[in-house]
Write a protein that holds these residues in place. Structure first.
Motif, mmCIF file in Angstrom:
data_model
loop_
_atom_site.group_PDB
_atom_site.id
_atom_site.type_symbol
_atom_site.label_atom_id
_atom_site.label_comp_id
_atom_site.label_asym_id
_atom_site.label_seq_id
_atom_site.Cartn_x
_atom_site.Cartn_y
_atom_site.Cartn_z
ATOM 1 N N ARG A 15 77.937 70.660 31.516
ATOM 2 C CA ARG A 15 77.974 70.327 32.947
ATOM 3 C C ARG A 15 78.285 71.571 33.780
ATOM 4 O O ARG A 15 77.637 71.831 34.798
ATOM 5 N N GLY A 16 79.266 72.327 33.339
ATOM 6 C CA GLY A 16 79.625 73.541 34.063
ATOM 7 C C GLY A 16 78.507 74.566 34.043
ATOM 8 O O GLY A 16 78.262 75.259 35.033
ATOM 9 N N GLU A 17 77.830 74.665 32.906
ATOM 10 C CA GLU A 17 76.700 75.595 32.813
ATOM 11 C C GLU A 17 75.607 75.211 33.810
ATOM 12 O O GLU A 17 75.040 76.066 34.495
ATOM 13 N N PHE A 18 75.327 73.922 33.916
ATOM 14 C CA PHE A 18 74.319 73.483 34.882
ATOM 15 C C PHE A 18 74.792 73.743 36.317
ATOM 16 O O PHE A 18 74.004 74.145 37.168
ATOM 17 N N LEU A 19 76.084 73.545 36.585
ATOM 18 C CA LEU A 19 76.608 73.849 37.917
ATOM 19 C C LEU A 19 76.488 75.336 38.231
ATOM 20 O O LEU A 19 76.239 75.710 39.385
ATOM 21 N N LEU A 20 76.659 76.189 37.236
ATOM 22 C CA LEU A 20 76.483 77.631 37.468
ATOM 23 C C LEU A 20 75.030 77.956 37.813
ATOM 24 O O LEU A 20 74.769 78.785 38.694
ATOM 25 N N VAL A 21 74.096 77.288 37.154
ATOM 26 C CA VAL A 21 72.675 77.476 37.486
ATOM 27 C C VAL A 21 72.417 77.007 38.917
ATOM 28 O O VAL A 21 71.728 77.684 39.699
ATOM 29 N N LEU A 22 72.972 75.850 39.282
ATOM 30 C CA LEU A 22 72.819 75.360 40.653
ATOM 31 C C LEU A 22 73.449 76.321 41.655
ATOM 32 O O LEU A 22 72.892 76.551 42.735
ATOM 33 N N ALA A 23 74.594 76.884 41.306
ATOM 34 C CA ALA A 23 75.260 77.836 42.201
ATOM 35 C C ALA A 23 74.364 79.050 42.450
ATOM 36 O O ALA A 23 74.200 79.493 43.599
ATOM 37 N N ILE A 24 73.774 79.578 41.389
ATOM 38 C CA ILE A 24 72.870 80.730 41.543
ATOM 39 C C ILE A 24 71.684 80.353 42.419
ATOM 40 O O ILE A 24 71.321 81.079 43.355
ATOM 41 N N PHE A 25 71.091 79.207 42.136
ATOM 42 C CA PHE A 25 69.937 78.756 42.917
ATOM 43 C C PHE A 25 70.300 78.582 44.393
ATOM 44 O O PHE A 25 69.571 79.043 45.288
ATOM 45 N N ASP A 26 71.422 77.913 44.669
ATOM 46 C CA ASP A 26 71.809 77.639 46.046
ATOM 47 C C ASP A 26 72.167 78.919 46.791
ATOM 48 O O ASP A 26 71.869 79.058 47.984
ATOM 49 N N VAL A 27 72.778 79.880 46.122
ATOM 50 C CA VAL A 27 73.102 81.156 46.769
ATOM 51 C C VAL A 27 71.823 81.934 47.073
ATOM 52 O O VAL A 27 71.717 82.565 48.133
ATOM 53 N N ILE A 28 70.850 81.879 46.189
ATOM 54 C CA ILE A 28 69.558 82.522 46.479
ATOM 55 C C ILE A 28 68.898 81.855 47.685
ATOM 56 O O ILE A 28 68.342 82.530 48.561
ATOM 57 N N GLN A 29 68.969 80.541 47.754
ATOM 58 C CA GLN A 29 68.412 79.820 48.901
ATOM 59 C C GLN A 29 69.163 80.193 50.186
ATOM 60 O O GLN A 29 68.561 80.341 51.243
ATOM 61 N N TRP A 30 70.483 80.350 50.094
ATOM 62 C CA TRP A 30 71.284 80.805 51.238
ATOM 63 C C TRP A 30 70.772 82.161 51.724
ATOM 64 O O TRP A 30 70.545 82.353 52.917
ATOM 65 N N TYR A 31 70.594 83.087 50.798
ATOM 66 C CA TYR A 31 70.114 84.423 51.155
ATOM 67 C C TYR A 31 68.718 84.341 51.776
ATOM 68 O O TYR A 31 68.439 84.980 52.792
ATOM 69 N N ARG A 32 67.844 83.557 51.168
ATOM 70 C CA ARG A 32 66.454 83.418 51.627
ATOM 71 C C ARG A 32 66.373 82.857 53.042
ATOM 72 O O ARG A 32 65.531 83.263 53.834
ATOM 73 N N LEU A 33 67.270 81.921 53.364
ATOM 74 C CA LEU A 33 67.247 81.322 54.697
ATOM 75 C C LEU A 33 68.019 82.146 55.728
ATOM 76 O O LEU A 33 67.687 82.112 56.912
ATOM 77 N N THR A 34 69.026 82.860 55.292
ATOM 78 C CA THR A 34 69.820 83.650 56.230
ATOM 79 C C THR A 34 69.099 84.936 56.622
ATOM 80 O O THR A 34 69.171 85.360 57.781
ATOM 81 N N TRP A 35 68.425 85.565 55.682
ATOM 82 C CA TRP A 35 67.665 86.783 55.947
ATOM 83 C C TRP A 35 66.234 86.594 55.452
ATOM 84 O O TRP A 35 65.825 87.184 54.452
ATOM 85 N N PRO A 36 65.446 85.783 56.159
ATOM 86 C CA PRO A 36 64.093 85.470 55.674
ATOM 87 C C PRO A 36 63.140 86.669 55.795
ATOM 88 O O PRO A 36 63.250 87.474 56.717
ATOM 89 N N SER A 37 62.225 86.751 54.851
ATOM 90 C CA SER A 37 61.182 87.783 54.892
ATOM 91 C C SER A 37 60.121 87.394 55.922
ATOM 92 O O SER A 37 60.100 86.263 56.419
ATOM 93 N N ARG A 38 59.233 88.321 56.215
ATOM 94 C CA ARG A 38 58.132 88.015 57.149
ATOM 95 C C ARG A 38 57.269 86.873 56.610
ATOM 96 O O ARG A 38 56.823 86.020 57.369
ATOM 97 N N GLU A 39 57.039 86.898 55.304
ATOM 98 C CA GLU A 39 56.211 85.851 54.694
ATOM 99 C C GLU A 39 56.877 84.485 54.831
ATOM 100 O O GLU A 39 56.218 83.478 55.099
ATOM 101 N N THR A 40 58.185 84.457 54.623
ATOM 102 C CA THR A 40 58.918 83.195 54.754
ATOM 103 C C THR A 40 58.854 82.707 56.200
ATOM 104 O O THR A 40 58.634 81.513 56.445
ATOM 105 N N LEU A 41 59.045 83.613 57.148
ATOM 106 C CA LEU A 41 59.016 83.226 58.567
ATOM 107 C C LEU A 41 57.630 82.751 59.001
ATOM 108 O O LEU A 41 57.523 81.951 59.941
ATOM 109 N N ALA A 42 56.586 83.225 58.350
ATOM 110 C CA ALA A 42 55.226 82.830 58.710
ATOM 111 C C ALA A 42 54.866 81.438 58.198
ATOM 112 O O ALA A 42 53.888 80.840 58.654
ATOM 113 N N SER A 43 55.640 80.903 57.288
ATOM 114 C CA SER A 43 55.354 79.592 56.709
ATOM 115 C C SER A 43 55.530 78.493 57.757
ATOM 116 O O SER A 43 56.533 78.456 58.473
#
Length: 144
Positions: A15-43
């Protein structure tokens, strides 16, 4: 590397291992939405999301859930992290339903993916941890 990974896995369990995977995924999503690339903004989907509220606010929500998953991965009681992670994925799917209704043509596929991801989180939230990683029994009786 492998011994460290094995020690971590023994420490947090499945369970903890899966939560760590979710934590990594959610932090990447945080970064992606907080500092979006031009390609992301064009979507079109991203433009729709930015119209609902600023992208860094969306990102902050993802970051908060990621932090909760990280913290609770090391705790025996992790139901809040699983609940938050599942609800966030369902919420994200609902936002994409709105985008689809609003005319973003590819948003329906995001709905399918996010609902499937939320279901996986929900299923794994119900998986019991191995007995040796569960809470130790409370001693009963008097002083030793």
């Amino acid at each position: 590397m492998r011994p460290a990974f094995c020690r971590l896995r023994r420490r947090v369990g499945v369970r903890g291992e899966f939560l760590l995977v979710l934590a990594i995924f959610d932090v990447i999503q945080w970064y992606r939405l907080t500092w979006p690339s031009r390609e992301t903004l064009a979507s079109p989907a991203t433009q729709f999301l930015a119209g609902l509220m600023p992208l860094p606010v969306h990102g902050a929500i993802w970051g908060a859930v990621g932090l909760l998953c990280l913290v609770q991965a090391f705790q025996p009681h992790d139901q809040w992290a699983f609940m938050a992670a599942s609800m966030l994925k369902v919420g994200w799917a609902l936002v994409h339903v709105m985008a689809w209704i609003w005319g973003v043509p590819s948003a329906w596929w995001s709905v399918v993916i996010w609902l499937a991801f939320a279901r996986v989180v929900h299923i794994l939230a119900r998986v019991p941890e191995r007995p040796e990683l569960a809470d130790p029994p409370t001693p009963t009786g008097g002083a030793p």
